[in-house]
Design a protein around this motif. Sequence first.
Motif, short mmCIF file in Angstrom:
data_model
loop_
_atom_site.label_atom_id
_atom_site.label_comp_id
_atom_site.label_asym_id
_atom_site.label_seq_id
_atom_site.Cartn_x
_atom_site.Cartn_y
_atom_site.Cartn_z
N UNK A 690 1.02 -1.62 0.05
CA UNK A 690 0.00 0.33 -0.09
C UNK A 690 0.80 1.44 0.01
N UNK A 691 2.07 1.56 0.54
CA UNK A 691 3.13 2.25 1.02
C UNK A 691 3.75 2.84 -0.60
N UNK A 692 3.71 1.56 -1.25
CA UNK A 692 4.69 2.28 -2.91
C UNK A 692 3.67 1.86 -4.00
N UNK A 693 2.50 1.99 -3.63
CA UNK A 693 1.18 1.42 -4.69
C UNK A 693 1.00 3.45 -4.91
N UNK A 694 1.03 4.54 -4.72
CA UNK A 694 1.00 5.74 -5.06
C UNK A 694 2.70 6.09 -6.43
N UNK A 695 3.64 5.48 -5.18
CA UNK A 695 4.96 5.62 -6.00
C UNK A 695 4.73 5.43 -7.71
N UNK A 717 14.66 5.97 -8.51
CA UNK A 717 12.83 5.42 -7.95
C UNK A 717 12.12 4.30 -8.86
N UNK A 718 11.85 5.07 -9.95
CA UNK A 718 11.30 3.82 -11.41
C UNK A 718 11.41 2.45 -10.69
N UNK A 719 12.96 2.29 -10.91
CA UNK A 719 12.98 1.21 -10.29
C UNK A 719 12.29 0.29 -8.90
N UNK A 723 10.66 -2.75 -8.35
CA UNK A 723 10.56 -3.77 -7.58
C UNK A 723 9.90 -3.99 -6.13
N UNK A 724 9.51 -3.05 -5.29
CA UNK A 724 8.69 -2.69 -4.19
C UNK A 724 7.56 -3.32 -4.74
N UNK A 725 6.87 -2.50 -5.41
CA UNK A 725 5.10 -2.81 -6.25
C UNK A 725 5.33 -4.73 -5.78
N UNK A 726 6.12 -5.17 -7.67
CA UNK A 726 6.20 -6.79 -7.85
C UNK A 726 6.41 -7.84 -6.48
N UNK A 758 15.87 -3.60 -16.12
CA UNK A 758 15.97 -4.92 -17.10
C UNK A 758 16.26 -6.38 -15.60
N UNK A 759 16.82 -5.56 -14.63
CA UNK A 759 17.38 -6.32 -13.18
C UNK A 759 15.93 -6.77 -12.72
N UNK A 760 14.93 -5.42 -12.48
CA UNK A 760 14.31 -6.22 -11.50
C UNK A 760 13.52 -6.55 -12.18
N UNK A 761 13.17 -6.41 -13.12
CA UNK A 761 12.05 -7.29 -14.14
C UNK A 761 12.28 -8.73 -14.76
#
Length: 938
Positions: A690-695, A717-719, A723-726, A758-761
């Motif tokens: 819930x914290x990261x969803x707005x970002x 910060x996009x990465x 990362x956190x959302x997934x 790429x790293x996070x995907x």
Amino acid sequence: MAKCCRVSKWCVIGVVVALGAVATIAALWTITLTGNDTTTPWTSYRLPTTLVPLQYTVTLWPRLTPDPNDLYLFTGNSTVEFECVEETDLILIHSNKLNYDVLHNKHFGLLSAQDGVLVPGVRSSWLERTTQYLVLQLNGMLVSGQRYRLYTEFTGELADDLAGFYRSEYVEDGLRKIVATSQMHPTHARKTFPCFDEPAMKAVFHITLIHPRGTTALSNGLETSHIDGVDVTRTTFEPTKKMSSYLLALVVCDYSNRTTQQGDTLIRIWARRKAIEEGQGDYALNVTGPILDFFQEYYNITYPLSKSDQIALPDFYFGAMENWGLVTYRETNLLYDPLTSSSGNRETAVKMIAHELAHMWFGNLVTLRWWNEVWLNEGFASYVAYLGADKAEPSWSMKDLIVLDDIHRVFAVDALASSHPLSSFEDSIVLPHKIVEQFDAISYSKGAAVLRMLSDMLSEKMFVQGLSSYLNHFAYGNTVGKDLWEHLQMAVQLNKVVLPATVEDIMNRWVLQMGFPVVTIDTTTGTVSQKHFLLSPEPDLKSPYNYEWLIPIRWMNSKEVQKDPWWLLHNRAENTGMKTTGDEWVLANVNVTGYYRVHYDRGNWDKLLGQLRADHRVIPLINRAQLVDDAFNLARANIVPSTQALQTTVYLSAEREYIPWQSALDNMQYYYLMLDRTDVYGPMQDYMRNLVTPLYLYFNATSGWTDVPEGHMDQYNQVNAVHMACSTGLEECQNLTTSLFRQWMDNATHNMIHANLRSVVYCSAVAAGGAKEWEFGWSQFKNATLASEASKLMSALTCTRDKKLLEKFLSYTLQPTMIRKQDATAVITSIASNREGQGLAWDFVRDNWNYMFTQYGVGSFNFAALISGVTARFSTAAELQQLVEFRGKNSAAGFGSAELALEQALERTEANILWLQQNKHNVLQWFTNQTLPHYHMV
């Protein structure tokens, strides 16, 4: 080989014949040891001061094809000219793993002198393996003030151990190619030729390399001649400047280069031919000139060499090495492809280049006398690397990143009772593994932090003034840390600045005692105090300054932007002006220029947290990250409740800046390590999702996932958002990464995933997938032509939840054809960071420790990082017992550079057990009770 040989075709042929008469590797170790006495000088690890080298003339011939025993060898000869400064009948010179040809006097070396001066004969000679010496006992005395020459011929193995003169391999156009390269730092020059292998023993080096025709030879100096023989080329280089043996560099390769000229300096970037053709060296070429110019201006000293070579190596133990005039790098740290490399790869390259070029002056031109002050060399380069990188990329705000990458990083280590001071006594750092142990986070990151604090304290102008004076005064010489403090003090006096003590007195408190203070501010009374900050207080720790520091404090309050800085000189100060009324708050250590943590009374903490929720932008960017980091670590030390630390994260739902987010994620990582095997994990995941969803929604709306934001920090910060959302289970994110990866699998030659993502995907898709996704990632890793892309894939493969795949990947780390030796530690520790892999990695290290430690050695595994990585999650009594048993079981084999890391792991585990007992219930309750709004994709 002829003793004196003019450069000619026939000389080269003679060298080929003479050096070709080499037997099998068994001959390398058939030296008879004689004359060994436990009370004699050759049992000391430090050279006597009776002899001082002046210059070396060294010829080396590496064989790039194996002998009949499938061994790669090199042969050579060396003449070292030295001066006797104190009468002696003993020559000690470093030598390790070299076999010597017995010369006509039946000894390992021939001694001569200038001007026909008679020299004593060699009575006996042998190799002292423990202390790594070639020992020559003489029939008479060497005369003080006289110069002598020692000639030797020798053979060594061009092994793949990443140390000394060694072998690196790669495949290009289907052909296996060999590179002969070197890593002399810190004590491996002696593995290449006999030398006085201590940093204070500076000399001039005359180098000649014999190598196959069609290959290129490189060294510190510019090539001055190439003579082709029947099958070989003989390349001679201009003499080096007077320098330490650890800075010598040697390379024979089939590389190409990109070249430019910056003033009088030739700049060349060397790499595999394919890499150069694809433009992977262009970025390094473009930033090297501006960085060199910056440091010439910063130091106020012209770059002292005729050329600046930088070379990317397939196999390299360190990230890079500052050899004077020929800097060596891991490929991932120098090469950059604008189409397939990420912003992080580009930042790594520019910062690494700036770090190594900073050493050309600080470290190479002026060198610390001994390894007990490694911190000053590496800490300084780590600090000014941010300045050099900022010059090359001024839009990136590089100077701010030191807070995340160095200061917060090293706080975690320096808050342990098993930490150590920046400087040690010379006599305590003599064993080779103890020297290697000095190259840790304390030396690099704390060193950078305290020097940044010193520069801020004095002003950059005054700091640079003293620094330039120091470098000019000691050029081509050696120093101790005190010498720098004296020249900075001269600058203070010249500028008529009043400090509360001398620079030396101030800095000794930060350098000669370990740790750092927590500054506590009571805004109800205005009282400020300091105390040694420890995660687990130890009452018996000793310090020459009783853990009291002279602390420069920059601060602000809610009404004024910033107050004048002042000094906390003792453990407690009254009437500081930090007393507040009403809604007013105080914030100390503005921009984190000081190396300390800050704690406040509860009322001030509440006001600061309220300000973050009301309008976080009022508080400076770096200090938003500081408040999070300080609160979480104060909680770990039981100074504030864990729930108070967690409160600092609530405002992040409105935060879009990278540095505060990264600070929070770094600190939440500890909670994941401690709690992801408990019933807290589910509620914690819900909160973080819930914290990261707005970002996540913010970046989805502003740039989508096929493009990246314009700002450098925004790209990071996009990465973080993905990362956190997934990783917290946001379905839309997991669908995104799985879909992108599947598209790539369907068309393996066309990867549409943006380089930054790429790293996070890769990690997310491999974690969500099975054997099919893992095997695809493995095939892409093996076929990757760009080192940074291979590194991303290698890391992603550790994300799988399939334990059989993780076990297979662990087994690959002991197979250099599958995983390069330089990467083995990273793979094991990355698997240990995986919830499913932690136990597997720990079992693997326990089962294979003796083999890794004795067969692979320090040139292959980073044993300190290995221990730290596989024990990071330890938080139970059973794991503590396993660690104790591991220490006992392997005490005979030893732990080398991991000794300190093992002690820190034991201390951390005990602290983790206590933290879990004291905090688990309250943390579970806090996460369960959070009522952050739930966001949905539009």
